[in-house]
Design an enzyme around this catalytic site. Structure first.
Site, mmCIF file in Angstrom:
data_model
loop_
_atom_site.group_PDB
_atom_site.id
_atom_site.type_symbol
_atom_site.label_atom_id
_atom_site.label_comp_id
_atom_site.label_asym_id
_atom_site.label_seq_id
_atom_site.Cartn_x
_atom_site.Cartn_y
_atom_site.Cartn_z
ATOM 1 N N GLY A 1 10.892 21.585 34.116
ATOM 2 C CA GLY A 1 11.447 22.606 33.221
ATOM 3 C C GLY A 1 12.510 23.454 33.894
ATOM 4 O O GLY A 1 13.396 22.950 34.585
ATOM 5 N N VAL A 2 12.409 24.761 33.684
ATOM 6 C CA VAL A 2 13.381 25.714 34.226
ATOM 7 C C VAL A 2 13.435 25.607 35.756
ATOM 8 O O VAL A 2 14.517 25.602 36.362
ATOM 9 C CB VAL A 2 12.978 27.155 33.823
ATOM 10 C CG1 VAL A 2 13.803 28.190 34.561
ATOM 11 C CG2 VAL A 2 13.113 27.344 32.319
ATOM 12 N N ASP A 3 12.276 25.500 36.357
ATOM 13 C CA ASP A 3 12.165 25.437 37.817
ATOM 14 C C ASP A 3 12.961 24.250 38.371
ATOM 15 O O ASP A 3 13.767 24.397 39.305
ATOM 16 C CB ASP A 3 10.669 25.269 38.137
ATOM 17 C CG ASP A 3 10.303 25.702 39.531
ATOM 18 O OD1 ASP A 3 11.155 26.290 40.213
ATOM 19 O OD2 ASP A 3 9.156 25.453 39.934
ATOM 20 N N THR B 1 6.217 29.191 28.057
ATOM 21 C CA THR B 1 6.213 28.530 26.738
ATOM 22 C C THR B 1 6.557 27.043 26.808
ATOM 23 O O THR B 1 6.683 26.386 25.773
ATOM 24 C CB THR B 1 7.199 29.207 25.754
ATOM 25 O OG1 THR B 1 8.537 29.008 26.245
ATOM 26 C CG2 THR B 1 6.917 30.685 25.609
HETATM 27 P P1 ADP Z 1 6.427 27.172 32.086
HETATM 28 O O1 ADP Z 1 5.868 26.240 33.132
HETATM 29 O O2 ADP Z 1 6.367 28.636 32.513
HETATM 30 O O3 ADP Z 1 5.893 26.919 30.733
HETATM 31 P P2 ADP Z 1 8.937 25.706 31.573
HETATM 32 O O4 ADP Z 1 10.088 25.656 32.499
HETATM 33 O O5 ADP Z 1 8.159 24.456 31.350
HETATM 34 O O6 ADP Z 1 8.007 26.900 32.112
HETATM 35 O O7 ADP Z 1 9.424 26.218 30.157
HETATM 36 C C1 ADP Z 1 9.686 27.571 29.823
HETATM 37 C C2 ADP Z 1 10.645 27.611 28.639
HETATM 38 O O8 ADP Z 1 11.962 27.361 29.109
HETATM 39 C C3 ADP Z 1 10.393 26.570 27.566
HETATM 40 O O9 ADP Z 1 10.557 27.211 26.301
HETATM 41 C C4 ADP Z 1 11.462 25.508 27.807
HETATM 42 O O10 ADP Z 1 11.861 24.869 26.614
HETATM 43 C C5 ADP Z 1 12.594 26.349 28.329
HETATM 44 N N1 ADP Z 1 13.571 25.669 29.218
HETATM 45 C C6 ADP Z 1 13.465 24.500 29.883
HETATM 46 N N2 ADP Z 1 14.579 24.252 30.612
HETATM 47 C C7 ADP Z 1 15.402 25.324 30.423
HETATM 48 C C8 ADP Z 1 16.706 25.705 30.886
HETATM 49 N N3 ADP Z 1 17.417 24.905 31.712
HETATM 50 N N4 ADP Z 1 17.228 26.881 30.459
HETATM 51 C C9 ADP Z 1 16.544 27.704 29.639
HETATM 52 N N5 ADP Z 1 15.308 27.417 29.158
HETATM 53 C C10 ADP Z 1 14.758 26.244 29.542
#
Ligand code: ADP
Length: 178
Positions: free
Chosen positions: A31-33, A122
């Protein structure tokens, strides 16, 4: 403090600090990470490893936040925070609220004036978007004053954006798009 909703990718935000929905290992994930480490380059991971070797030997606890460089991202800092995994049997809302509050506190301490948040927990952590949006906005709105002048919520898709738009409306605020 202004609250702005943005549809887009957190790694592309030209702000002082972007918040990473990290996991407690601080060593990357999906995801974001994953996106932040991919786009930001190895400097971020190197600082995360140093944090693991010093004050966060056991990992970063859920609800807390810590800053590193933003590497090659168009931001100055990444603030890593660990959201709670959603649970149907236990209310972990206070931990999700803590992520927003602590990240803002760290941002203020750094001297950041603009901060971009993703919708923490989320994604992979399964928090329902309506509740996640409500907690995010209420917490940021109620947070103690810092030097931060603008908080943007960067929503990856139209569904997430719509939930934040509704939650902001419920707070009685007009949606402000950049
Ligand atoms: P968590 O493990 O805290 O749930 P995630 O990274 O899986 O974190 O997702 C958190 C939210 O960020 C989700 O709603 C996902 O759709 C969204 N997301 C994923 N990639 C990105 C990005 N590059 N930029 C912004 N939001 C993102």
């Amino acid at each position: 403090m202004r609250i702005v909703l943005v549809r887009g990718d957190i790694t592309e935000q030209r702000v002082d600090a972007v918040v990473n929905a990290a996991n407690s290992s601080l060593l990357g994930g999906g995801g974001v990470d994953g996106a932040i480490h991919r786009r930001g380059g190895p400097e971020i991971l190197a600082e995360c490893r140093a944090l693991r070797a010093s004050q966060y030997g056991g990992g970063l606890p859920t609800g807390q936040a810590v800053a590193t460089t933003a590497g090659r991202l168009p931001a100055r800092w990444v603030i890593h925070t660990v959201g709670p995994v959603h649970s149907g049997s236990e209310d972990r809302s206070h931990l999700l609220a803590s992520c927003y509050r602590e990240s803002l506190r760290v941002a203020g301490d750094l001297g950041a004036r603009t901060v971009a948040f993703p919708a923490i927990s989320t994604g992979i952590y399964g928090w329902p978007l309506d509740d996640g949006a409500r907690i995010a906005l209420r917490t940021v709105r109620a947070a103690p004053a810092t030097l931060v002048e603008e908080v943007s919520f960067v929503l990856f898709d139209s569904t997430a954006y719509a939930h934040f738009e509704r939650a902001l409306g419920d707070l009685g605020e007009i949606v402000d798009t950049p």
